[in-house]
Motif scaffolding. Sequence first.
Motif, PDB file in Angstrom:
ATOM      1  N   GLY A 199     -12.120  70.352  15.844  1.00 28.47           N
ATOM      2  CA  GLY A 199     -11.436  71.585  16.205  1.00 28.47           C
ATOM      3  C   GLY A 199      -9.923  71.498  16.100  1.00 28.47           C
ATOM      4  N   LYS A 200      -9.318  72.635  15.804  1.00 33.01           N
ATOM      5  CA  LYS A 200      -7.869  72.735  15.656  1.00 33.01           C
ATOM      6  C   LYS A 200      -7.146  72.310  16.921  1.00 33.01           C
ATOM      7  N   GLY A 201      -7.785  72.506  18.071  1.00 29.10           N
ATOM      8  CA  GLY A 201      -7.147  72.170  19.333  1.00 29.10           C
ATOM      9  C   GLY A 201      -6.840  70.702  19.502  1.00 29.10           C
ATOM     10  N   LYS A 202      -7.467  69.840  18.708  1.00 29.91           N
ATOM     11  CA  LYS A 202      -7.216  68.401  18.801  1.00 29.91           C
ATOM     12  C   LYS A 202      -6.237  67.897  17.738  1.00 29.91           C
ATOM     13  N   ILE A 230     -12.300  53.416  14.237  1.00 29.30           N
ATOM     14  CA  ILE A 230     -12.777  54.427  13.295  1.00 29.30           C
ATOM     15  C   ILE A 230     -12.625  55.794  13.959  1.00 29.30           C
ATOM     16  N   LEU A 231     -11.966  56.696  13.299  1.00 28.38           N
ATOM     17  CA  LEU A 231     -11.833  58.077  13.761  1.00 28.38           C
ATOM     18  C   LEU A 231     -12.685  58.958  12.869  1.00 28.38           C
ATOM     19  N   VAL A 232     -13.654  59.645  13.473  1.00 30.11           N
ATOM     20  CA  VAL A 232     -14.472  60.613  12.751  1.00 30.11           C
ATOM     21  C   VAL A 232     -14.082  61.991  13.267  1.00 30.11           C
ATOM     22  N   ALA A 233     -13.559  62.820  12.403  1.00 33.84           N
ATOM     23  CA  ALA A 233     -13.049  64.115  12.839  1.00 33.84           C
ATOM     24  C   ALA A 233     -13.225  65.146  11.737  1.00 33.84           C
ATOM     25  N   ASP A 234     -13.259  66.413  12.142  1.00 35.25           N
ATOM     26  CA  ASP A 234     -13.400  67.458  11.135  1.00 35.25           C
ATOM     27  C   ASP A 234     -12.033  67.820  10.554  1.00 35.25           C
ATOM     28  N   GLU A 235     -12.073  68.651   9.529  1.00 33.18           N
ATOM     29  CA  GLU A 235     -10.851  68.977   8.793  1.00 33.18           C
ATOM     30  C   GLU A 235      -9.804  69.628   9.687  1.00 33.18           C
ATOM     31  N   GLU A 236     -10.226  70.484  10.606  1.00 35.39           N
ATOM     32  CA  GLU A 236      -9.271  71.143  11.489  1.00 35.39           C
ATOM     33  C   GLU A 236      -8.580  70.135  12.406  1.00 35.39           C
ATOM     34  N   ALA A 237      -9.340  69.206  12.940  1.00 35.22           N
ATOM     35  CA  ALA A 237      -8.754  68.223  13.847  1.00 35.22           C
ATOM     36  C   ALA A 237      -7.782  67.303  13.118  1.00 35.22           C
ATOM     37  N   LEU A 238      -8.002  67.090  11.833  1.00 36.66           N
ATOM     38  CA  LEU A 238      -7.140  66.204  11.040  1.00 36.66           C
ATOM     39  C   LEU A 238      -6.019  66.946  10.328  1.00 36.66           C
ATOM     40  N   SER A 239      -5.915  68.237  10.559  1.00 43.55           N
ATOM     41  CA  SER A 239      -5.029  69.075   9.739  1.00 43.55           C
ATOM     42  C   SER A 239      -3.560  68.745   9.888  1.00 43.55           C
ATOM     43  N   GLU A 240      -3.127  68.117  10.980  1.00 43.86           N
ATOM     44  CA  GLU A 240      -1.712  67.807  11.156  1.00 43.86           C
ATOM     45  C   GLU A 240      -1.374  66.348  10.869  1.00 43.86           C
ATOM     46  N   MET A 241      -2.393  65.539  10.609  1.00 44.90           N
ATOM     47  CA  MET A 241      -2.122  64.139  10.346  1.00 44.90           C
ATOM     48  C   MET A 241      -1.710  63.933   8.902  1.00 44.90           C
ATOM     49  N   GLU A 242      -0.728  63.104   8.701  1.00 42.39           N
ATOM     50  CA  GLU A 242      -0.239  62.830   7.351  1.00 42.39           C
ATOM     51  C   GLU A 242      -1.246  61.990   6.586  1.00 42.39           C
ATOM     52  N   SER A 243      -1.369  62.251   5.300  1.00 45.21           N
ATOM     53  CA  SER A 243      -2.259  61.501   4.387  1.00 45.21           C
ATOM     54  C   SER A 243      -3.729  61.655   4.750  1.00 45.21           C
ATOM     55  N   CYS A 244      -4.090  62.805   5.266  1.00 48.01           N
ATOM     56  CA  CYS A 244      -5.515  63.067   5.583  1.00 48.01           C
ATOM     57  C   CYS A 244      -6.002  64.258   4.785  1.00 48.01           C
TER      58      CYS A 244
END
Length: 244
Positions: A199-202, A230-244
């Motif tokens: 989720g975007k909230g994360k 290991i971080l397993v996350a959906d696209e929204e949760a990873l949306s602000e991380m660089e190189s993801c």
Amino acid sequence: MRIIKARDYDEVSRKAANIIFSVMTEKPDCVLGLATGSSPVGIYKELVRRYEEGDLDFSKVTTVNLDEYKGLDREDPQSYAYYMRENLFSHVNIRSEKTFLPDGREADSQKACEAYNQILRQAGRQDIQLLGIGHDGHIGFNEPADHFPKETHCVDLAESTIEANARFFESREQVPTQAYTMGIQNIMAAKQILMVANGKGKAKILKEAFQGPITPQIPASILQLHPNVILVADEEALSEMESC
């Protein structure tokens, strides 16, 4: 840190379950560090499904949970002991005497924490520790603070945590204000750490935790020092991380 991207919550759950499945297959008598809340529910459903299909055996597994509310009996529907039975333990062939959580019934905080630390020492290092992450960066119930608590301790829950957990209770007033939780040292002792998020909230807190400074104000940031995360996350949760 290894990052595994998923489309949505269901895929996060399946991919995370695959990792736990691998640990259990390679080491049938493994020690699983488990978590509660909404994030792991799908993972537990997937593990139950695989058990029912004959692909998993829990008979030699030991489990240690991150935390438990102080003041709740194990039969209370809002306790984490109850949650674990409902979502996993009662559906698989795990031995009840090998499933451990802090004792929320114990009013003496020092006694409860010392007892759980002893259990953790006897169980040995977690082969894998499952984690979620709070919006303020808490892991387990280790809230933002001026230091990283080492071992099991009693914590006064932050207002944001109480608000987030209120959805599981009939009213906000029923949410416990204290909990027993593994400390950072207990969590970092795990051989492998598996965090799930969706989720975007994360998105903001994941970026701060894994790509910002290491600080007890964001407890999850300590995971940057662990050699096997290991971080397993959906696209929204990873949306602000660089190189993801």
